[in-house]
Write an enzyme that holds these catalytic residues in place. Structure first.
Site, short mmCIF file in Angstrom:
data_model
loop_
_atom_site.label_atom_id
_atom_site.label_comp_id
_atom_site.label_asym_id
_atom_site.label_seq_id
_atom_site.Cartn_x
_atom_site.Cartn_y
_atom_site.Cartn_z
N ARG A 1 10.79 -2.01 -0.17
CA ARG A 1 9.76 -1.61 0.80
C ARG A 1 8.70 -0.68 0.23
NH1 ARG A 1 12.75 0.92 5.39
NH2 ARG A 1 12.26 3.08 5.14
N HIS A 2 8.82 -0.35 -1.07
CA HIS A 2 7.83 0.54 -1.68
C HIS A 2 7.00 -0.16 -2.74
CE1 HIS A 2 10.62 3.63 -0.07
NE2 HIS A 2 9.49 4.26 0.15
N ARG B 1 0.86 5.47 -4.81
CA ARG B 1 2.05 6.32 -4.70
C ARG B 1 2.91 6.09 -5.94
NH1 ARG B 1 2.78 7.85 1.06
NH2 ARG B 1 0.63 7.83 1.74
N ARG C 1 3.56 -3.76 4.61
CA ARG C 1 4.82 -3.63 5.37
C ARG C 1 4.73 -4.33 6.72
NH1 ARG C 1 7.67 2.23 4.96
NH2 ARG C 1 7.88 2.32 2.69
N GLU D 1 9.64 1.43 9.18
CA GLU D 1 8.48 2.30 9.42
C GLU D 1 7.22 1.61 8.89
OE1 GLU D 1 8.32 6.06 7.17
OE2 GLU D 1 6.17 5.70 7.25
N SER E 1 2.67 6.20 10.00
CA SER E 1 2.85 7.62 10.29
C SER E 1 1.54 8.12 10.87
CB SER E 1 3.10 8.43 9.01
OG SER E 1 4.39 8.19 8.55
N GLU F 1 5.86 5.92 -6.82
CA GLU F 1 7.27 5.76 -6.44
C GLU F 1 8.05 5.50 -7.72
OE1 GLU F 1 7.90 6.33 -3.39
OE2 GLU F 1 6.10 5.78 -2.24
P1 AMO Z 1 2.60 7.94 5.07
O1 AMO Z 1 2.75 8.58 3.75
O2 AMO Z 1 3.82 7.95 5.95
O3 AMO Z 1 1.46 8.66 5.91
O4 AMO Z 1 2.11 6.46 4.90
C1 AMO Z 1 1.67 5.70 6.01
C2 AMO Z 1 2.26 4.29 5.97
O5 AMO Z 1 1.97 3.68 4.74
C3 AMO Z 1 3.03 2.82 4.35
N1 AMO Z 1 3.56 3.24 3.05
C4 AMO Z 1 3.87 2.40 2.05
N2 AMO Z 1 3.80 1.06 1.95
C5 AMO Z 1 4.17 0.49 0.79
N3 AMO Z 1 4.60 1.19 -0.29
C6 AMO Z 1 4.67 2.53 -0.24
N4 AMO Z 1 5.06 3.20 -1.33
C7 AMO Z 1 4.30 3.20 0.96
N5 AMO Z 1 4.25 4.50 1.35
C8 AMO Z 1 3.80 4.49 2.61
C9 AMO Z 1 4.06 2.90 5.45
C10 AMO Z 1 3.77 4.24 6.08
O6 AMO Z 1 4.20 4.29 7.41
N6 AMO Z 1 -1.79 10.31 5.76
C11 AMO Z 1 -0.62 9.77 6.43
C12 AMO Z 1 -1.01 8.93 7.61
C13 AMO Z 1 -1.65 9.74 8.72
O7 AMO Z 1 -0.99 10.66 9.23
O8 AMO Z 1 -2.79 9.45 9.08
C14 AMO Z 1 0.18 8.93 5.45
O9 AMO Z 1 -0.31 8.46 4.45
O10 AMO Z 1 3.82 1.83 6.34
#
Ligand code: AMO
Length: 445
Positions: free
Chosen positions: A229-230, A221, A419, A368, A371, A223
């Protein structure tokens, strides 16, 4: 030429096995963790793959002669007699009476930080991360990642017991799966491609083959901000299951997986749990509330005014975590029916109210961690939703093969491994729960 036949010789004895070798001469291999010289003898603590073992050196028992050459972080093989005694509580204690030490290698330099205390003392997180290959040698740091192994192992074991197949989806993708701008573009010969934001499109395709699939793998990602948290690369624990009755099936599967994981940690990772003072949650059932009801609670109970009625900010998640603890004595809470506008194109809208979706997030102690939700499985409905969101269906031709050639009702989720680890261990920063974090400022070590 010799032939190799796969014989594995475990010539060194694990500490857990010392009780079966009481009075016998055995060997162990590891690092010199600490040397404590006393009058006429010395304690040499050896750090093996799993634990630290107290070895006692006294010249009268040993062929080896202790001198200044043997230093901390030397790699050694130690031969000695297992000696048992009782501790203050009357429990059996084992140590090794050294007969000989074979030095396998000596460090070229002294370590830049002290790692042989119970935990790293007063060392800034950035320094810990800069020195990860050695800071992780500290027993507490090591325990974090052993425990993390347990989480991923529990996820895998539970899903395999429930008929899921492990998949490997590509990380170089023709399109971003999750929308938004946080996608890394990759210069791929003459084509524009992207690093996978999630295995979403592939895990759905594979429901058409295996019905139930899962993957534990890195995702990327882009970010642009520096938050606690990211990460720009994290480990996503995903599953996807077909022939569901509703998205509650997904939440039940996740609840079952979490129960299994927590139990595994308590039993097979008890030492790490103790070293880390990990607060393992008791899970019986997890409350689920709708997104708009959660907003009401935030506004009415906590008198907080949200800046965005389509999503939660971190403070709102914290408040919901407090609410779950107080009202349900639960460390977890599912929030369901997120607004359609904020969920990706593959999310199924709620037929009862298409402004909202058959989707959910799981919050753990106010953060969170998941998802998930039900996906659109009808081809025409998926194409229509893509168009409505300004996504060109032609860019997703291979993804749409699932829908075009028949898809069952299905859904799934993604859990951020780091997380989950972070909040299990009460860390303030997700980097503490990441072996080699990648963020906007860090690509090494
Ligand atoms: P989403 O984008 O919400 O959903 O990501 C799912 C989970 O991944 C973690 N997460 C992260 N952890 C660390 N750094 C980040 N930048 C980051 N972004 C997300 C979180 C989040 O809840 N395809 C959907 C999932 C699905 O519906 O099956 C998805 O990727 O814990």
């Amino acid at each position: 030429m010799d032939k190799i036949n796969g014989t594995i010789i475990n010539e060194n004895v694990a500490f857990a096995d010392f009780k079966n070798h009481d009075g016998e001469v055995v060997s162990i291999a590891g690092y010199v963790h600490r040397i404590r010289e006393m009058t006429g003898f010395a304690f040499i603590i050896i750090r093996t793959a799993k634990e630290t073992i107290q070895c006692v050196y006294a010249p009268e028992f040993s062929d080896y002669r202790l001198d200044e050459k043997l230093c901390e972080e030397a790699c050694v093989k130690v031969y000695g007699k297992v000696v048992s005694s009782k501790d203050a509580k009357g429990n059996d204690r084992y140590e090794l009476q050294i007969h000989d030490i074979k030095i396998l290698s000596l460090p070229a330099e002294q370590l830049p930080i002290v790692i042989n205390k119970k935990q790293l003392d007063n060392i800034q997180l950035n320094t810990v991360l800069d020195l990860r290959p050695v800071s992780m040698r500290n027993p507490k740091e090591r325990a974090i990642f052993k425990l993390q192994e347990g989480i991923a192992r529990g996820f895998r074991e539970f899903l395999m017991k429930n008929g899921f197949t492990e998949i490997r989806s590509p990380k170089i993708n023709y399109a971003g799966a999750e929308g938004g701008t946080n996608v890394f573009k990759l210069d791929y010969f003459d084509k524009q491609v992207y690093l996978a934001q999630s295995p979403q499109l592939y895990k759905q395709a594979l429901v058409g083959v295996f019905q139930r699939v899962f993957e534990i793998a890195p995702v990327f990602r882009a970010e642009h901000h520096d938050t606690s948290r990211h990460l720009n690369e994290y480990t996503s624990m995903d599953f996807e299951m077909g022939f569901i009755n509703g998205f509650e099936d997904i939440m039940n599967m996740e609840t079952g997986a979490l129960k299994y994981i927590m139990n595994l940690l308590k039993t097979e990772y008890a030492e790490e749990v103790e070293i880390l003072h990990a607060d393992i949650p008791e899970i019986t059932e997890i409350p689920a509330i709708k997104f708009m009801d959660a907003k009401k609670i935030i506004m009415e109970k906590f008198k907080y005014t949200p800046s965005d009625m389509k999503d939660f900010d971190p403070h709102e998640e914290e408040l919901l975590g407090k609410y779950a603890k107080k009202e349900f004595n639960s460390d977890f809470i599912f929030i369901t029916h997120y607004p359609s506008k904020k969920r990706p194109f593959y999310t199924m809208d709620d037929p009862a109210d298409p402004e909202y979706t058959l989707s959910f997030d799981l919050l753990f102690r106010g953060l969170e961690i998941t998802s998930g939700g039900q996906r659109i499985h009808d081809y025409h409905a998926q194409v229509e939703k893509m168009k409505k969101l300004g996504t060109n269906p032609e860019d997703f031709e291979t993804y749409l093969m699932l829908h075009k050639y028949g898809a069952p009702p299905h859904g799934g989720l993604g859990i951020g491994l780091e997380r989950l680890t972070m909040h299990l261990l009460g860390f303030k920063n997700v980097r503490e729960a990441t072996m080699f974090p990648r963020d906007i400022n860090r690509v090494t070590p």
